[in-house]
Design a protein around this motif. Structure first.
Motif, mmCIF file in Angstrom:
data_model
loop_
_atom_site.group_PDB
_atom_site.id
_atom_site.type_symbol
_atom_site.label_atom_id
_atom_site.label_comp_id
_atom_site.label_asym_id
_atom_site.label_seq_id
_atom_site.Cartn_x
_atom_site.Cartn_y
_atom_site.Cartn_z
ATOM 1 N N LYS A 1 0.866 -1.190 0.000
ATOM 2 C CA LYS A 1 0.000 0.000 0.000
ATOM 3 C C LYS A 1 0.891 1.223 0.000
ATOM 4 C CE LYS A 1 -2.279 -0.761 3.930
ATOM 5 N NZ LYS A 1 -3.263 -0.783 4.973
ATOM 6 N N SER A 2 0.363 2.324 -0.481
ATOM 7 C CA SER A 2 1.151 3.539 -0.356
ATOM 8 C C SER A 2 1.078 3.999 1.104
ATOM 9 C CB SER A 2 0.631 4.616 -1.297
ATOM 10 O OG SER A 2 -0.670 4.951 -0.921
ATOM 11 N N LYS A 3 2.102 4.727 1.533
ATOM 12 C CA LYS A 3 2.166 5.102 2.950
ATOM 13 C C LYS A 3 2.737 6.500 3.106
ATOM 14 C CE LYS A 3 4.519 3.811 7.073
ATOM 15 N NZ LYS A 3 5.791 3.356 7.515
ATOM 16 N N LYS A 4 2.143 7.242 4.011
ATOM 17 C CA LYS A 4 2.667 8.576 4.299
ATOM 18 C C LYS A 4 3.924 8.483 5.152
ATOM 19 C CE LYS A 4 -1.542 11.320 4.404
ATOM 20 N NZ LYS A 4 -2.446 12.095 5.221
ATOM 21 N N GLY A 5 4.856 9.371 4.910
ATOM 22 C CA GLY A 5 6.058 9.397 5.734
ATOM 23 C C GLY A 5 5.930 10.414 6.850
ATOM 24 N N LYS A 6 6.971 10.510 7.654
ATOM 25 C CA LYS A 6 6.958 11.419 8.811
ATOM 26 C C LYS A 6 6.769 12.872 8.399
ATOM 27 C CE LYS A 6 8.171 8.184 11.835
ATOM 28 N NZ LYS A 6 7.193 7.582 12.710
ATOM 29 N N PHE A 7 7.325 13.242 7.246
ATOM 30 C CA PHE A 7 7.170 14.625 6.812
ATOM 31 C C PHE A 7 5.700 14.970 6.617
ATOM 32 C CE2 PHE A 7 11.676 14.745 6.013
ATOM 33 C CZ PHE A 7 11.987 16.078 6.171
ATOM 34 N N GLU A 8 4.973 14.051 5.990
ATOM 35 C CA GLU A 8 3.549 14.316 5.769
ATOM 36 C C GLU A 8 2.779 14.288 7.090
ATOM 37 O OE1 GLU A 8 1.725 12.488 2.001
ATOM 38 O OE2 GLU A 8 3.777 11.740 2.007
ATOM 39 N N LEU A 9 3.183 13.390 7.993
ATOM 40 C CA LEU A 9 2.485 13.307 9.277
ATOM 41 C C LEU A 9 2.727 14.554 10.133
ATOM 42 C CD1 LEU A 9 3.237 9.576 10.176
ATOM 43 C CD2 LEU A 9 1.103 10.525 9.298
ATOM 44 N N ALA A 10 3.857 15.221 9.854
ATOM 45 C CA ALA A 10 4.198 16.400 10.662
ATOM 46 C C ALA A 10 3.659 17.686 10.045
ATOM 47 C CB ALA A 10 5.701 16.496 10.820
ATOM 48 N N HIS A 11 2.857 17.563 8.994
ATOM 49 C CA HIS A 11 2.328 18.745 8.303
ATOM 50 C C HIS A 11 1.718 19.730 9.308
ATOM 51 C CE1 HIS A 11 0.865 21.211 5.166
ATOM 52 N NE2 HIS A 11 -0.410 20.898 5.334
ATOM 53 N N LYS A 12 2.095 20.953 9.231
ATOM 54 C CA LYS A 12 1.652 22.039 10.127
ATOM 55 C C LYS A 12 2.290 21.971 11.513
ATOM 56 C CE LYS A 12 -2.011 23.846 7.696
ATOM 57 N NZ LYS A 12 -1.419 24.937 6.937
ATOM 58 N N GLY A 13 3.031 20.897 11.762
ATOM 59 C CA GLY A 13 3.657 20.734 13.067
ATOM 60 C C GLY A 13 5.171 20.769 12.954
ATOM 61 N N THR A 14 5.796 19.973 13.814
ATOM 62 C CA THR A 14 7.260 19.963 13.889
ATOM 63 C C THR A 14 7.771 18.543 13.666
ATOM 64 O OG1 THR A 14 7.119 21.706 15.559
ATOM 65 C CG2 THR A 14 9.224 20.560 15.366
ATOM 66 N N LEU A 15 8.862 18.438 12.923
ATOM 67 C CA LEU A 15 9.513 17.140 12.760
ATOM 68 C C LEU A 15 10.852 17.203 13.473
ATOM 69 C CD1 LEU A 15 9.657 14.315 11.484
ATOM 70 C CD2 LEU A 15 10.616 15.353 9.431
#
Ligand SMILES: Nc1ncnc2c1ncn2[C@@H]1O[C@H](COP(=O)(O)OP(=O)(O)OP(=O)(O)O)[C@@H](O)[C@H]1O
Ligand SMILES: [Mg+2]
Length: 460
Positions: A225-239
């Motif tokens: 399956k396609s999967k979101k990475g940490k960058f996408e999960l941190a959208h609007k937040g902080t990585l």
């Protein structure tokens, strides 16, 4: 506690039937045969779920749902419709209805939807709890630092938190890099958004790129399956990229591209993805050395090192040791339900003299251990690990350091006063004039110390 469900249905057979089934499933069920009763029930008590018939005698189900959601937006409403028309469904979803089922109701499906909605509710409330907890934990009051070096860092955190600038935190292991990274996030305007953390050292190189940037279906064997990475999960937040020094060169190039253009592609993807992410990186590695050996890209280094924060090792800020000890004693006495009042002077001396190669983490572990080990309400040297006990020297066993006394005859009492004055003077000097610390080191109350300073005519 049992979850509460309100069934709103005008057909009494269906109402009773559903109620019986859900009660059997251990839900606390209330019944309403029209919209008005439903609204009264909602006012009376808190429900997790409302099972709503679309066609009601007084108002339609959508209208009642809208009124319910106005009052209690956290309620999950499941709509039951005899038509199953797409128009209803779309309207329902727009309103914020959780899900809808078509009549005749498939009971298995109903139970699945109910359980899923409860699970989501739990996750949401846990998440809120967690966020609140985290926000409390990373307030400055939980980062201890009286030293000038830490005070400078606190000032810097406040200054940079609300900017978009990339921060590079450096410091030996256990100095508090992660703590500072979190403080920056929770002091920033992104505080209510995600703080996503990834430790670059703990993920195999082959997976790291996809963990960070996500992947498309079929990008590699196993990518079903396609999967979101940490960058996408941190959208609007902080990585927070921890142990950035361990980043493989291939991933460094991709990170550099993100820092330059704020875009990236998923592994196996072609589409450019744009995200709004604030980056904080940390490392205990010597990046300059890594650059010389071509293990770390220079251009990436400069992009990351916009705001450098370097945390000094604990041995270079001994003023923090005392306050940290107090903080950890309180924290771990509470955690272990012990009432520990403090620490003996000898123990304090040993801890002040030790060099703490593992920094604050090592000090924290030492105190936690001592609290678990001690039989008394005060930590003593015997509660320390053996290697620390072996560091007890004659000097650390006593604060009495004999000053040179001149040859002229003085009474024994006068000599005592000279000793006392010298001991207090040294303690004040060591504490750089900070009376609270000097008093703690001497085992005096601050009031006693003040009296003695006056009586002994000390210049502090
Ligand atoms: N100034 C401080 N005040 C209170 N607790 C601290 C402080 N500095 C560090 N700690 C505690 O010490 C422990 C180690 O801190 P942290 O994990 O932030 O260190 P680190 O620099 O990220 O270490 P590593 O390089 O090993 O990952 C944590 O439990 C943290 O809460
Ligand atoms: Mg860390």
């Amino acid at each position: 506690m049992n979850e509460k469900i309100l069934i709103v249905e005008d057909d009494l057979n269906t109402l009773e039937g559903l109620a019986e089934i859900l009660e059997h499933e251990k839900f606390a069920v209330s019944k309403a045969k029209n919209g008005k009763i439903a609204l009264d029930e909602i006012k009376k008590s808190q429900f997790n779920i409302v099972l709503m018939d679309y066609l009601l005698p007084d108002k339609d189900g959508l209208e009642i749902s809208r009124l319910i959601l106005q009052q209690a937006p956290e309620i999950k409403i499941i709509m039951m419709t005899a038509f199953g028309s797409v128009k209803n469904a779309v309207e329902a979803m727009k309103l914020g209805i959780y899900d809808y089922l078509t009549k005749p109701i498939d009971l298995d499906e109903l139970l699945i939807v109910i359980k899923r909605s409860i699970k989501e509710q739990q996750l949401i409330s846990e998440n809120i709890d967690l966020k609140e907890k985290l926000q409390q934990t990373y307030r400055f009051k939980n980062i201890i630092g009286v030293s000038g070096k830490m005070q400078e860092i606190f000032k810097k955190i406040l200054k940079v938190a609300n900017t978009e600038a990339t921060v590079l935190i450096r410091g030996e292991s256990g100095t508090g890099k992660e703590l500072i990274a979190r403080a920056i996030h929770y002091e920033s305007s992104r505080a209510s958004k995600n703080l996503v953390e990834i430790n670059c050292a703990s993920i195999p190189e082959t997976l790291l790129e996809s963990e960070l940037f996500g992947h498309e279906k079929g990008a590699f064997t196993g990518a079903y399956k396609s999967k979101k990475g940490k960058f996408e999960l941190a959208h609007k937040g902080t990585l927070f990229l921890d142990e950035i020094g361990e980043l493989p060169l291939g991933v460094q190039a991709k990170l550099l591209r993100f820092l330059q253009d704020r875009i990236f592609t998923r592994v196996g993807g072609i589409e450019n993805i744009e995200v709004d992410v604030r980056l904080i990186a940390a490392t205990n590695k010597n990046l300059e050395q890594a650059m010389e050996r071509s293990l770390f890209r220079e251009d990436l280094y400069y992009r990351l090192n916009v705001i450098p924060i370097t945390i000094a090792p604990l041995r270079e800020r001994p003023e923090d040791i005392g306050p940290l000890i107090d903080f950890f004693i309180q924290k771990y006495s509470e955690k272990n339900q012990r009432s520990i009042s403090g620490i003996s002077q000898d123990t304090m001396n040993v801890l002040m003299q030790y060099k703490w190669p593992g920094n604050v983490r090592e000090l924290e572990n030492t105190i936690e251990n001592a609290i678990v080990m001690t039989d008394s309400d005060r930590i003593d040297t015997t509660d320390l690990p053996a290697f620390l006990q072996s560091q007890i020297t004659e000097e650390s066993q006593s604060t009495v350091v004999m000053p040179e006394i001149g040859g002229h005859k003085e009474s024994f009492k006068d000599q005592l006063v000279v000793c006392e004055r010298e001991i207090i003077r040294r303690a004040l000097k060591d504490a750089k004039g900070n009376k609270t610390h000097a008093a703690r080191k001497l085992g005096f109350s601050i009031r006693t110390l003040r009296n003695k300073i006056r009586r002994l005519n000390l210049q502090y």
